[in-house]
Design an enzyme around this catalytic site. Structure first.
Site, PDB file in Angstrom:
ATOM      1  N   HIS A 160       0.820  -1.217   0.000  1.00  0.00           N
ATOM      2  CA  HIS A 160       0.000   0.000   0.000  1.00  0.00           C
ATOM      3  C   HIS A 160       0.855   1.269   0.000  1.00  0.00           C
ATOM      4  CE1 HIS A 160      -3.702  -2.189   0.424  1.00  0.00           C
ATOM      5  NE2 HIS A 160      -3.340  -2.735   1.573  1.00  0.00           N
ATOM      6  N   HIS A 198      -6.324  -7.173  -0.744  1.00  0.00           N
ATOM      7  CA  HIS A 198      -6.475  -5.743  -1.005  1.00  0.00           C
ATOM      8  C   HIS A 198      -5.649  -5.314  -2.217  1.00  0.00           C
ATOM      9  CE1 HIS A 198      -7.123  -6.318   3.387  1.00  0.00           C
ATOM     10  NE2 HIS A 198      -8.126  -5.498   3.171  1.00  0.00           N
TER      11      HIS A 198
HETATM   12 ZN   LIG Z   1      -4.384  -7.158   2.395  1.00  0.00          ZN
END
Ligand SMILES: [Zn+2]
Length: 343
Positions: A160, A198
């Site tokens: 991320h 994600h």
């Molecule tokens: Zn994740």
């Protein structure tokens, strides 16, 4: 398969995060990595090696220098204000505000260099972040030196983290640094295949305008799931990078049958790109019992992921990302690796 792992991750502990209206203990627990390393020993995957120290030269090729300079200073700036606990942002430069001027005060800086409140910093965080980076580069070196595959048991994770921001438990983008390192050490093309639940928004952003690193993400649809603001199917790269970013968003409740169709398509695109090495952003939060996720993969499915990746027949670096059902994270992550090895 050799694993690289550092006990220095243990310093990044007891950090808090903002979830569903409450400041709560972070889901990204020290025990996550300990379960995985324990499972590696239980099944006899191979030796667990400490990382070698690496400077941040390669990291600075994909992250902004001012961001890398800021990260090690956060805790000192925080405690200089008489604070303890967890350094967390609460203000962000969203639309209509200026995102081009870093403020001077710590609260402003935290918001400037973050996109959410899931990136808390405590006293031992920077040392853990740096060691996680070292783990990724040391494992990349094993692959470069001829290992068919290696496992970077990174904690904290990285996918991320973008060029100039942290978020989602991530600070330095370990997989992206490793991919850049392979490029700088002779690989003409590198593919990053992100199988975390994600979307790896940071990895996408870092390589979005580049043709030399293909980025493929299989993930929960951002219309329903974090990180919400990136990861749609129409994001395909820009400029020279057009066509080299591929997203497979999938809806809540996705099971193995649906997920493995996306994996199969992704593997076809990866082979067509013809990379010299593949970096796997290995998240196992696609698991049906993961506490923060809504896919339905079962324990036996994770070995099948490893088997499919092995059939790419490419030098492979596995980099640990997410996975939060702590009791099962070790079994599921190591199942991918043993599946890869054909056990
Ligand atoms: Zn994740």
């Amino acid at each position: 398969m050799k694993t690289v792992f550092s006990p220095r991750h243990l310093g990044h502990a007891n950090q808090l995060e903002l979830v569903a209206g409450a400041i709560v203990p972070g889901f990204e627990l020290t025990s996550r990595a300990e379960y995985v390393s324990g499972r590696i020993k239980t099944v006899g995957l191979g030796p667990i090696l400490p990382p070698q120290e690496h400077d941040l030269t390669t990291a600075a090729r994909i992250h902004r220098q001012d961001y890398l300079d800021f990260l090690p200073t956060i805790w000192d700036r925080w405690t200089a204000e008489g604070r303890t606990g967890t350094a967390l942002p609460f203000t962000w430069p969203t639309r209509g505000l200026r995102g081009d001027v870093p403020p001077e005060f710590i609260d402003g800086l935290l918001g400037y260099y973050a996109f959410d409140a899931g990136c808390g910093i405590v006293g031992g965080s920077w040392d853990a972040i740096k060691s996680s980076h070292d783990v990724a580069l040391t494992a990349a070196g094993l692959v470069q030196d001829g290992e068919r595959a290696a496992f970077a048991l990174c904690r904290p994770p990285g996918h991320h983290a973008g060029a100039g921001f942290m978020g989602g438990y991530c600070y330095i983008n370990n997989a992206a640094v490793a991919a850049q390192w392979f490029r700088d050490n002779g690989a003409k093309r590198v593919s990053i295949l992100d199988v975390d639940y994600h979307h790896g928004n940071g990895t996408q952003e870092i390589f979005y305008s580049r043709a030399d690193v293909q980025v493929i993400n299989l993930h929960a649809d951002p219309m329903q799931e974090y990180p919400y603001f990136l990861g749609h199917a129409d994001e395909r790269g820009t400029g020279e990078g057009e066509g080299y970013n591929l997203n497979y968003p999938m809806r809540f409740g996705t099971d193995w049958d649906r997920w493995c169709q996306a994996l199969e398509d992704a593997c076809g695109k990866l082979v067509a790109y013809n990379p010299d090495v593949v970096v796997i952003s290995l998240g196992v939060d696609t698991f049906e019992k993961d506490p923060i996720s809504k896919f339905k993969l079962k324990t036996e499915d994770f070995a099948k992921i490893g088997e499919r990746i092995a059939r790419l027949n490419l030098p492979t670096l596995f980099v640990m990302e997410g996975g939060y059902a702590v009791a099962e994270i070790g079994v599921n992550a190591v199942s991918v690796l043993t599946g890869f090895e054909g056990n």
